[in-house]
Design an enzyme around this catalytic site. Structure first.
Site, PDB file in Angstrom:
ATOM      1  N   HIS A  21       0.662  -1.524  -0.358  1.00 54.15           N
ATOM      2  CA  HIS A  21      -0.140   0.081   0.017  1.00 54.15           C
ATOM      3  C   HIS A  21       0.595   1.427   0.302  1.00 54.15           C
ATOM      4  O   HIS A  21       2.379   1.350   0.558  1.00 54.15           O
ATOM      5  CB  HIS A  21      -0.859   0.068   1.087  1.00 54.15           C
ATOM      6  CG  HIS A  21      -2.029  -0.915   1.328  1.00 54.15           C
ATOM      7  ND1 HIS A  21      -3.276  -1.254   2.300  1.00 54.15           N
ATOM      8  CD2 HIS A  21      -2.727  -1.993  -0.306  1.00 54.15           C
ATOM      9  CE1 HIS A  21      -4.311  -2.062   1.524  1.00 54.15           C
ATOM     10  NE2 HIS A  21      -3.736  -2.052   0.652  1.00 54.15           N
TER      11      HIS A  21
ATOM     12  N   GLU B 264       0.859   3.939   1.796  1.00 57.81           N
ATOM     13  CA  GLU B 264       1.407   4.317   3.448  1.00 57.81           C
ATOM     14  C   GLU B 264       2.771   3.314   3.459  1.00 57.81           C
ATOM     15  O   GLU B 264       3.266   3.711   3.903  1.00 57.81           O
ATOM     16  CB  GLU B 264       0.134   3.968   4.052  1.00 57.81           C
ATOM     17  CG  GLU B 264      -1.301   5.501   3.801  1.00 57.81           C
ATOM     18  CD  GLU B 264      -1.851   4.271   3.488  1.00 57.81           C
ATOM     19  OE1 GLU B 264      -3.436   4.561   3.750  1.00 57.81           O
ATOM     20  OE2 GLU B 264      -1.384   3.702   2.566  1.00 57.81           O
TER      21      GLU B 264
ATOM     22  N   CYS C 123      -5.820   0.990   5.773  1.00 59.35           N
ATOM     23  CA  CYS C 123      -6.318   0.581   6.660  1.00 59.35           C
ATOM     24  C   CYS C 123      -5.952  -0.465   7.636  1.00 59.35           C
ATOM     25  O   CYS C 123      -4.877   0.569   7.710  1.00 59.35           O
ATOM     26  CB  CYS C 123      -6.391  -0.960   5.320  1.00 59.35           C
ATOM     27  SG  CYS C 123      -4.710  -1.217   4.778  1.00 59.35           S
TER      28      CYS C 123
ATOM     29  N   CYS D 218      -2.215  -0.580   7.535  1.00 59.09           N
ATOM     30  CA  CYS D 218      -1.005   1.077   6.986  1.00 59.09           C
ATOM     31  C   CYS D 218      -1.090   1.574   8.464  1.00 59.09           C
ATOM     32  O   CYS D 218      -0.293   2.018   8.762  1.00 59.09           O
ATOM     33  CB  CYS D 218      -2.045   1.853   6.112  1.00 59.09           C
ATOM     34  SG  CYS D 218      -1.684   0.325   4.192  1.00 59.09           S
TER      35      CYS D 218
END
Length: 163
Positions: A77, A79, A103, A106
């Site tokens: 992801h 992040e 999420c 993250c």
């Protein structure tokens, strides 16, 4: 007299996040992240994509089906990429700008890295358990979450030159 139509710091950093997300090859979701220190300096950026050194052609982009034939076990992801791209820089007290609320995976990385503020544009998965877990962890870790409401709807960038 100085210009008055310049963008704010928040719009600038969210713009960097969105521009970074445009590097993602994911056909359904493009997310970017921009980590900024307390002096308004960009520390790191990232976007959602597959692992370094691996061809995007070797992994699936599907969202549904057998788990190993979807993108989910392989995508890093935005992040997480931004945190990893910081390469050991101190992120304590930094802010992160992301276009999509993080999420739970993250959120754990954000909290563990020392980031204390999350700016986001959209919370489209707010009713999922993953996002509920993120919000619970952020609350307990005292990470402030701010839904950014930019003053402008669109920032246009042109590569056109005078020559």
């Amino acid at each position: 007299m100085k210009r008055t139509d310049y963008i704010s710091w928040d719009e600038y950093f969210m713009g960097i996040s969105l521009l970074s997300g445009m590097r993602s090859k994911d056909p359904s979701t493009q997310v970017g992240a921009c980590i900024v220190d307390s002096d308004n300096r960009i520390v790191s950026i990232g976007y959602n994509g597959f692992l370094n050194g691996c061809s995007d052609e070797d992994f699936p982009w599907e969202r549904e089906g057998d788990f190993l034939n979807t993108k989910y076990p392989y995508v890093v992801h935005a992040e997480q990429n931004a945190i990893l791209n910081a390469r050991g820089k101190n992120l304590e007290g930094c802010s992160i700008y992301v276009n999509l609320f993080p999420c739970h995976d993250c959120a754990r990385n954000i909290i563990q890295s020392g980031i204390k503020k999350v700016y986001y544009l959209e919370d489209k998965y707010k009713d999922t358990d993953s996002t509920k877990a993120s919000k619970f962890m952020f609350e307990k870790a005292k990470v402030e979450c701010v839904r950014l409401k930019p003053r402008t709807e669109k920032i246009e960038i042109s590569f056109k030159t005078q020559d």
